[in-house]
Design a protein around this motif. Sequence first.
Motif, PDB file in Angstrom:
ATOM      1  N   ILE A  92      62.491  61.340  90.106  1.00 31.31           N
ATOM      2  CA  ILE A  92      61.203  61.329  88.857  1.00 31.31           C
ATOM      3  C   ILE A  92      62.186  61.656  87.633  1.00 31.31           C
ATOM      4  O   ILE A  92      61.527  61.310  86.470  1.00 31.31           O
ATOM      5  N   THR A  93      62.915  62.821  87.388  1.00 29.78           N
ATOM      6  CA  THR A  93      63.384  63.281  86.177  1.00 29.78           C
ATOM      7  C   THR A  93      64.258  61.878  85.737  1.00 29.78           C
ATOM      8  O   THR A  93      64.142  61.838  84.453  1.00 29.78           O
ATOM      9  N   ILE A  94      64.893  61.057  86.490  1.00 27.42           N
ATOM     10  CA  ILE A  94      65.502  60.069  85.933  1.00 27.42           C
ATOM     11  C   ILE A  94      64.569  58.899  85.235  1.00 27.42           C
ATOM     12  O   ILE A  94      64.804  58.396  84.333  1.00 27.42           O
ATOM     13  N   LEU A  95      63.425  58.882  85.846  1.00 23.21           N
ATOM     14  CA  LEU A  95      62.299  57.886  85.487  1.00 23.21           C
ATOM     15  C   LEU A  95      61.831  58.436  84.157  1.00 23.21           C
ATOM     16  O   LEU A  95      61.437  57.803  83.304  1.00 23.21           O
ATOM     17  N   ASN A  96      61.897  59.863  84.003  1.00 25.95           N
ATOM     18  CA  ASN A  96      61.346  60.618  82.815  1.00 25.95           C
ATOM     19  C   ASN A  96      62.383  60.746  81.746  1.00 25.95           C
ATOM     20  O   ASN A  96      62.270  61.489  80.760  1.00 25.95           O
ATOM     21  N   GLN A  97      63.642  59.935  81.826  1.00 26.74           N
ATOM     22  CA  GLN A  97      64.576  60.142  81.033  1.00 26.74           C
ATOM     23  C   GLN A  97      64.512  59.985  79.562  1.00 26.74           C
ATOM     24  O   GLN A  97      65.139  60.959  78.822  1.00 26.74           O
ATOM     25  N   TYR A  98      63.517  59.428  79.043  1.00 24.62           N
ATOM     26  CA  TYR A  98      63.221  59.407  77.670  1.00 24.62           C
ATOM     27  C   TYR A  98      62.470  60.656  77.379  1.00 24.62           C
ATOM     28  O   TYR A  98      62.162  60.677  76.032  1.00 24.62           O
ATOM     29  N   SER A 147      52.210  60.833  80.421  1.00 24.01           N
ATOM     30  CA  SER A 147      51.447  60.684  81.829  1.00 24.01           C
ATOM     31  C   SER A 147      52.112  59.534  82.413  1.00 24.01           C
ATOM     32  O   SER A 147      51.592  58.444  82.658  1.00 24.01           O
ATOM     33  N   LEU A 148      53.462  59.388  82.387  1.00 24.86           N
ATOM     34  CA  LEU A 148      54.240  58.281  82.610  1.00 24.86           C
ATOM     35  C   LEU A 148      54.088  57.698  84.244  1.00 24.86           C
ATOM     36  O   LEU A 148      53.747  56.528  84.474  1.00 24.86           O
ATOM     37  N   LEU A 149      54.223  58.693  85.311  1.00 25.05           N
ATOM     38  CA  LEU A 149      53.970  58.326  86.660  1.00 25.05           C
ATOM     39  C   LEU A 149      52.447  57.794  86.889  1.00 25.05           C
ATOM     40  O   LEU A 149      52.215  56.922  87.691  1.00 25.05           O
ATOM     41  N   LYS A 150      51.654  58.303  86.100  1.00 28.30           N
ATOM     42  CA  LYS A 150      50.216  57.825  86.171  1.00 28.30           C
ATOM     43  C   LYS A 150      49.990  56.430  85.814  1.00 28.30           C
ATOM     44  O   LYS A 150      49.369  55.617  86.346  1.00 28.30           O
ATOM     45  N   SER A 151      50.539  56.291  84.545  1.00 27.93           N
ATOM     46  CA  SER A 151      50.570  55.004  83.942  1.00 27.93           C
ATOM     47  C   SER A 151      51.278  53.898  84.679  1.00 27.93           C
ATOM     48  O   SER A 151      50.815  52.795  84.761  1.00 27.93           O
ATOM     49  N   LEU A 152      52.312  54.225  85.203  1.00 26.70           N
ATOM     50  CA  LEU A 152      53.200  53.489  85.994  1.00 26.70           C
ATOM     51  C   LEU A 152      52.449  52.983  87.359  1.00 26.70           C
ATOM     52  O   LEU A 152      52.374  51.915  87.869  1.00 26.70           O
ATOM     53  N   ASN A 153      51.670  53.982  87.897  1.00 28.55           N
ATOM     54  CA  ASN A 153      51.013  53.812  89.090  1.00 28.55           C
ATOM     55  C   ASN A 153      49.942  52.877  88.901  1.00 28.55           C
ATOM     56  O   ASN A 153      49.779  51.897  89.623  1.00 28.55           O
ATOM     57  N   GLN A 154      49.091  52.838  87.858  1.00 25.36           N
ATOM     58  CA  GLN A 154      48.156  52.022  87.546  1.00 25.36           C
ATOM     59  C   GLN A 154      48.888  50.581  87.157  1.00 25.36           C
ATOM     60  O   GLN A 154      48.103  49.418  87.421  1.00 25.36           O
ATOM     61  N   LEU A 155      49.855  50.374  86.509  1.00 25.15           N
ATOM     62  CA  LEU A 155      50.372  49.317  86.408  1.00 25.15           C
ATOM     63  C   LEU A 155      50.889  48.629  87.802  1.00 25.15           C
ATOM     64  O   LEU A 155      50.894  47.290  87.827  1.00 25.15           O
TER      65      LEU A 155
END
Length: 454
Positions: free
Chosen positions: A319-325, A80-88
Amino acid sequence: MNEFENLKITSVELPNNDVNETLQLHDESIFKDLLENRKDIFLSTEKIKVTVEKSAESAQSAREPRAEPKTIIEFLEQKSLLKSLNQLIEKAGIIGEENSRLLLFLITISYFNKSPLHGIVQGSSGSGKTHIISRIADLMPQEDVLRFTRITESSLYNWGEFDLFQKIIIIEDLDGLKEDALYALREFISNQVLRSSVTIKDKKGNNKSSHKIVKGQFSSLSATTKGETYEDNMNRSFIIAINESEEQTRKIIDYQNLKNAGMIDRNNEQKAISFIQRLVKNLKCYEVVNPYAMELQLPDKVKNKRRLNEMVQSIIKQITILNQYQRKQTSDGKLITEIEDLQQGIEILFESIILKIDELDGSLRQFLEKLKKRFDGREFNRFEAMEYTGFKKSQLQVYLNELVRLEYLKQKGFVNKGFTYKIGYSDDIGKVRQELKEHFKKIIDKLKSEASGS
């Protein structure tokens, strides 16, 4: 130790200083009561053993180092990277605007890609548009950020060839740029290069013509109150409308009050900013392959469909690049987009797509919807509109005049006697939004169904 297995150690609480004083001041029977109510210090030797063991465990745990906080890579690897990033991002001090702040973040971090993105934040005066782009810029590595309040006509031509390469440009007031500066910015956004013929002096002092090149691979965020004025720039940029609702205003005020009351730790805010800056530095530039690109079709109502389609695809790529890992790669090292990236991209971009469909810009649309909610079906004057919307006279009059020009309002009266207004055309933007949601939902559901079937 075994010979003392049944040993009990107890204590008696005397009502006076010592036994003799107690005996003098009380009857002898008091000792019987005191003995019956005495308290065990330890219930048994077993309890002594347990206590010692617990103390040893506590000492051992105190000596052991605490678990390290989540690393940047671990953060980027979570599902849930985008959700966690948004919270951060919220912890970093950007309150509300959940999808808008995430979209602005994605636009900004594109500066290290070959095709960086650009955003224009549009809102009325005092709505916080400059604040949000400034705070997003704070989340980036500061050595890569260039902030401008204004840009003169020829200044962009005078940078060094690579001075604007892989940079983030923040323009706090797009309204302050003159036409020549806007033209240069527009060319930079489209072609990533400015070429100009200039006159220079040679070693002998003679004038000669020279070819000057400035390369500009940068992402940019700009703020404006006049979205429709920059149509050419808007066609090349994502449009983000500031949320000027009462709910958003309350969120901001509550946060400001909590901060001033000392109930928000500024150190935690700074830690979040620092963490995001390091996160951005850990992102690598990749080419992206989107196997679902042909399935994503925009509705026919969208204006500038060709350019918007390219922008939607670019956000999905980002978004794909942000999820690169977390993403698989092709044999030649390109990231492969997943359905989840499409779904997240559409959700984040939804309001921006609505603005492309809508004839009105974001602030004007919000203003009209307020008027429709309060005055639909009856006439009103500017004083009533001012009282209900909270706008100042000058800004209110600009909006009223624009809605009259676009025939959303009907105007009656005379200059010396005052005007009254009435809703002239009540479009159903809610219906448009619902149709658009259903359109994208069908696409995503179809892709998921095909993926699960295979």
